[in-house]
Scaffold this active site. Structure first.
Site, PDB file in Angstrom:
ATOM      1  N   ASP A  62       6.217  -0.439   0.159  1.00 57.52           N
ATOM      2  CA  ASP A  62       5.925  -1.325   1.567  1.00 57.52           C
ATOM      3  C   ASP A  62       6.525  -1.665   2.882  1.00 57.52           C
ATOM      4  O   ASP A  62       6.588  -2.365   3.608  1.00 57.52           O
ATOM      5  CB  ASP A  62       5.707  -3.182   1.036  1.00 57.52           C
ATOM      6  CG  ASP A  62       6.885  -2.949   1.280  1.00 57.52           C
ATOM      7  OD1 ASP A  62       8.533  -2.633   0.391  1.00 57.52           O
ATOM      8  OD2 ASP A  62       7.162  -4.535   0.072  1.00 57.52           O
ATOM      9  N   GLU A  63       7.409  -0.018   2.941  1.00 53.17           N
ATOM     10  CA  GLU A  63       7.918  -0.094   4.472  1.00 53.17           C
ATOM     11  C   GLU A  63       7.770   1.018   4.689  1.00 53.17           C
ATOM     12  O   GLU A  63       8.566   2.160   3.446  1.00 53.17           O
ATOM     13  CB  GLU A  63       9.641  -0.636   3.788  1.00 53.17           C
ATOM     14  CG  GLU A  63      10.611  -0.578   4.826  1.00 53.17           C
ATOM     15  CD  GLU A  63      11.634  -1.315   4.534  1.00 53.17           C
ATOM     16  OE1 GLU A  63      13.151  -0.383   4.486  1.00 53.17           O
ATOM     17  OE2 GLU A  63      11.676  -2.732   3.811  1.00 53.17           O
TER      18      GLU A  63
END
Length: 197
Positions: A62-63
């Site tokens: 998620d990054e």
């Protein structure tokens, strides 16, 4: 594994035992996640990011880091307009919200993104790093875990602006070998290279 922003207000955080989370917030809803779904969502987001930058590096599910180096003629004033388009495109294609931080290095971009959550945008331009960091607690800095932050707080060291105002020698007397890297980070120095590996 994770907690929604409303749940976090009750003190729930990633890595916490479920029993403790239930005690802190008995009205919360708990559910079992699916790694396969997370991976698929991550791949969908990456496909959108690839539309905006030739170099996209996923730091986790998620990054991600995008390199906009060399685009100064396309975006001479600010990257905020393209960041807004990117955020809206991620929502349109995947249904997911995201926050975006823009900075002259990865550390500043990450901290700006953290400050912009949820679904916000923040740009820290070159030359603004120290002012931006001065308002942060030390525990927000990369490499400063909860135990380290607690140990330093006992010494009276809680905020980045304190580190900025100290000499490296004085800081070394308090925190030892961590002084130099902490001092560099407190003044905004971080890695600027984004590589696929």
């Amino acid at each position: 594994q994770s907690a929604s922003y409303p749940a976090r207000r009750f003190g729930i955080h990633a890595g916490m035992p479920i029993a403790e989370a239930v005690r802190l917030c008995p009205q919360a809803t708990f559910f079992q996640g699916s790694f396969a779904d997370y991976r698929n969502a991550s791949l969908s987001v990456k496909a959108v990011l690839d539309e905006f930058s030739p170099l996209v590096v996923m730091a986790s599910l998620d990054e991600a880091y995008l390199d906009f180096g060399g685009t100064e003629r396309l975006y001479p004033v600010s990257l905020l307009p393209v960041a807004e388009l990117l955020r809206d495109r991620v929502k349109e294609v995947t249904g997911l919200d995201c926050s975006i931080g823009i900075g002259p290095n990865r550390m500043i971009a990450k901290l700006a993104s953290d400050a912009a959550k949820p679904r916000g945008l923040m740009e820290v331009r070159p030359g603004w790093e120290e002012g931006f960091l001065a308002g942060l607690p030390l525990r927000a800095m990369p490499g400063v875990g909860p135990k380290t932050a607690e140990r330093w707080a006992e010494l009276g060291l809680t905020d980045v602006h304190q580190v900025q105002g100290m000499s490296e020698e004085s800081l070394g007397r308090l925190v030892g070998a961590d002084a130099r890297p902490l001092k560099l980070r407190a003044h905004g120095q971080g890695g600027t290279v984004v590589r696929p590996d």
